[in-house]
Scaffold this motif. Structure first.
Motif, PDB file in Angstrom:
ATOM      1  N   THR A 147       0.658  -7.109   9.310  1.00 33.47           N
ATOM      2  CA  THR A 147       1.873  -7.173   8.506  1.00 33.47           C
ATOM      3  C   THR A 147       1.534  -6.855   7.056  1.00 33.47           C
ATOM      4  O   THR A 147       0.597  -7.411   6.496  1.00 33.47           O
ATOM      5  CB  THR A 147       2.510  -8.572   8.592  1.00 33.47           C
ATOM      6  N   VAL A 148       2.307  -5.962   6.460  1.00 33.34           N
ATOM      7  CA  VAL A 148       2.094  -5.563   5.065  1.00 33.34           C
ATOM      8  C   VAL A 148       2.495  -6.713   4.158  1.00 33.34           C
ATOM      9  O   VAL A 148       3.577  -7.285   4.290  1.00 33.34           O
ATOM     10  CB  VAL A 148       2.927  -4.298   4.729  1.00 33.34           C
ATOM     11  N   GLU A 149       1.617  -7.044   3.220  1.00 33.96           N
ATOM     12  CA  GLU A 149       1.903  -8.046   2.196  1.00 33.96           C
ATOM     13  C   GLU A 149       1.761  -7.377   0.840  1.00 33.96           C
ATOM     14  O   GLU A 149       0.845  -6.585   0.642  1.00 33.96           O
ATOM     15  CB  GLU A 149       0.932  -9.214   2.296  1.00 33.96           C
ATOM     16  N   GLY A 150       2.624  -7.687  -0.066  1.00 31.29           N
ATOM     17  CA  GLY A 150       2.529  -7.154  -1.416  1.00 31.29           C
ATOM     18  C   GLY A 150       3.110  -5.755  -1.544  1.00 31.29           C
ATOM     19  O   GLY A 150       3.581  -5.157  -0.578  1.00 31.29           O
ATOM     20  N   GLU A 151       3.044  -5.241  -2.763  1.00 33.36           N
ATOM     21  CA  GLU A 151       3.704  -3.978  -3.104  1.00 33.36           C
ATOM     22  C   GLU A 151       2.728  -2.859  -3.438  1.00 33.36           C
ATOM     23  O   GLU A 151       3.128  -1.823  -3.944  1.00 33.36           O
ATOM     24  CB  GLU A 151       4.640  -4.215  -4.291  1.00 33.36           C
TER      25      GLU A 151
END
Length: 154
Positions: free
Chosen positions: A28-32
């Motif tokens: 899962t992608v976290e952050g920008e």
């Protein structure tokens, strides 16, 4: 006789699923740091691979620089490969490597960049990352929540 064949078929399916769980994981992608390519909360399919199979431009998943989590969950970062071992050191785009010795990225090291430089802790600030942090290469975004869970970061 039919039962033996059925048992062998089920065994083959179980072995195939076990292999898939070891070869592929979902993160899962976290952050920008990878905006606009990947958004927080999106899930990506990752093929585990070794550093020798990497190519500049691929998006990879690596263990975070700051080992984390009180909750015991793995913490990963998603970045784009700017240079792999043997490539010229990208001094012009990576300030932390402007005074690095040599002319080529050394074995066992990677240069990684987030697509969103303002929100990315990457090689621009830290220099090389070691290839032992590598989980694998991002293949694509996924929608399903049925994929295997990611193991703990090393």
């Amino acid at each position: 006789m039919i039962v033996t064949g059925l048992a062998a078929g089920v065994g083959a399916i179980v072995l195939g699923l076990a292999w898939l769980r070891r070869a592929y994981v979902v993160v899962t992608v976290e952050g920008e740091s990878m905006l606009p390519t990947y958004r927080p909360g999106e899930r990506v399919l990752v093929r585990r691979t070794g550093p020798r199979r990497l190519r500049t431009g691929q998006v990879v998943v690596l263990a975070r620089l700051v080992e984390a989590a009180e909750d015991g969950q793995a913490r990963w970062m998603i970045k784009r490969l700017a240079a792999v071992p043997g490539d010229p050191i990208p001094r012009a785009t990576v300030p932390a490597l402007r005074i690095a010795p040599g002319t080529r990225v050394p074995d066992g090291h990677l240069v990684v960049l987030g697509d969103n430089p303002r929100r990315s802790l990457d090689s621009r600030r830290t220099g090389y990352l070691t290839a032992d942090r590598l989980l694998g290469v991002v293949l694509r975004k996924v929608e399903s929540t049925d994929a295997p869970r990611v193991p703990r970061a090393p």
